[in-house]
Design a protein around this motif. Structure first.
Motif, PDB file in Angstrom:
ATOM      1  N   SER A 102       4.967  15.840  24.069  1.00 57.14           N
ATOM      2  CA  SER A 102       5.850  15.492  22.953  1.00 57.14           C
ATOM      3  C   SER A 102       5.141  14.483  22.061  1.00 57.14           C
ATOM      4  N   GLU A 126       9.565  13.992  20.270  1.00 54.49           N
ATOM      5  CA  GLU A 126       9.923  15.378  19.969  1.00 54.49           C
ATOM      6  C   GLU A 126       9.010  16.323  20.750  1.00 54.49           C
ATOM      7  N   ASN A 137       6.356  22.018  19.780  1.00 51.56           N
ATOM      8  CA  ASN A 137       7.116  23.204  19.428  1.00 51.56           C
ATOM      9  C   ASN A 137       6.229  24.175  18.663  1.00 51.56           C
ATOM     10  N   ASP A 177       7.014  26.084  16.337  1.00 51.42           N
ATOM     11  CA  ASP A 177       7.381  26.131  14.918  1.00 51.42           C
ATOM     12  C   ASP A 177       6.789  24.981  14.119  1.00 51.42           C
ATOM     13  N   CYS A 178       6.035  24.113  14.792  1.00 50.22           N
ATOM     14  CA  CYS A 178       5.477  22.930  14.122  1.00 50.22           C
ATOM     15  C   CYS A 178       3.956  22.980  14.076  1.00 50.22           C
ATOM     16  N   HIS A 217      11.288  21.702  28.103  1.00 53.92           N
ATOM     17  CA  HIS A 217      11.789  21.577  26.734  1.00 53.92           C
ATOM     18  C   HIS A 217      10.684  21.824  25.714  1.00 53.92           C
ATOM     19  N   HIS A 218       9.429  21.687  26.133  1.00 52.50           N
ATOM     20  CA  HIS A 218       8.318  21.876  25.202  1.00 52.50           C
ATOM     21  C   HIS A 218       7.754  23.289  25.339  1.00 52.50           C
ATOM     22  N   ASP A 219       7.143  23.796  24.249  1.00 51.95           N
ATOM     23  CA  ASP A 219       6.568  25.145  24.249  1.00 51.95           C
ATOM     24  C   ASP A 219       5.146  25.159  24.785  1.00 51.95           C
ATOM     25  N   GLN A 253       2.654  15.014  14.157  1.00 54.19           N
ATOM     26  CA  GLN A 253       3.305  16.245  13.714  1.00 54.19           C
ATOM     27  C   GLN A 253       3.194  16.286  12.204  1.00 54.19           C
ATOM     28  N   CYS A 312       7.288  21.207  10.298  1.00 56.47           N
ATOM     29  CA  CYS A 312       7.861  22.311  11.061  1.00 56.47           C
ATOM     30  C   CYS A 312       8.495  23.306  10.102  1.00 56.47           C
TER      31      CYS A 312
END
Length: 190
Positions: A69, A73, A76, A78-79, A156-158, A186, A189
């Motif tokens: 993370s 966060e 992901n 998508d990011c 929770h993380h990809d 990051q 996203c």
């Protein structure tokens, strides 16, 4: 007796899936554990390393930092992420992307990591790695769906990133919570 055995097996499975939990040291968003590769590591640490740290080496020969993370966060798909760094006090280092299933992420480029030998650097010796599911210019580390079925996902993380430092300097061995590490941010996203 069977109920007790089944409960014990379930408790062991939950403990192993929880990983090293609070035994991790934090260094920014990166985490490490002084127990990984140590001769006196307990049975839970050894089980976690056997499942998620395939081919892990001894602590004297290597240090491993992981990040799942950024600023709280979860990583992901998508990011887009940016990793910035330079050289580190180690004979060899690499940054590798792993799916939530602990395996390399399948991709057409067959690019799974960058290391101190294959990374493109700026004139000042510093480098940037772009991590995303869509192609980027420069040092691009592609990420995408893990090879395992999504129905088995328990995180929770990809994906996560692993920094390996082989034959690390004293700063990593003596002060892993404050040794210099790459900075991950990051970028956005979709």
């Amino acid at each position: 007796m069977l109920l007790s055995l089944a409960f014990s097996a379930l408790l062991l499975l939950v403990t192993i899936k929880a990983g090293l939990g609070n035994s991790f040291l934090k260094n920014g968003d990166w985490r490490t554990s002084e127990s990984i590769g140590a001769a006196d590591a307990d049975v839970i640490v050894r089980a976690v390393v056997a499942i998620g740290g395939l081919l892990a080496s001894t602590r004297e020969d290597s240090m491993y930092y992981t990040i799942s993370s950024v600023a709280g966060e979860p990583l992901n798909l998508d990011c887009r992420y940016r990793i910035e760094g330079g050289d580190y006090d180690a004979n060899w280092w690499s940054i590798t992307a792993y799916g939530w299933d602990y395996f390399l992420i399948p991709n057409e480029q067959k690019r799974y990591s960058f290391n101190n030998d294959n990374i493109n650097r700026g004139e000042d010796g510093r480098w940037v790695i772009h991590v995303s599911a869509t192609e980027e210019n420069g040092n691009w580390l592609p990420v995408g769906p893990s090879g395992a079925p999504a129905s088995e996902k328990s995180t929770h993380h990809d994906f996560d990133l692993l920094l390996r430092l082989y034959t690390p300097g004293e700063a990593y061995l003596q002060n892993p919570g404050s040794a210099p590490l790459p900075v991950v941010t990051q970028e956005g996203c979709s």
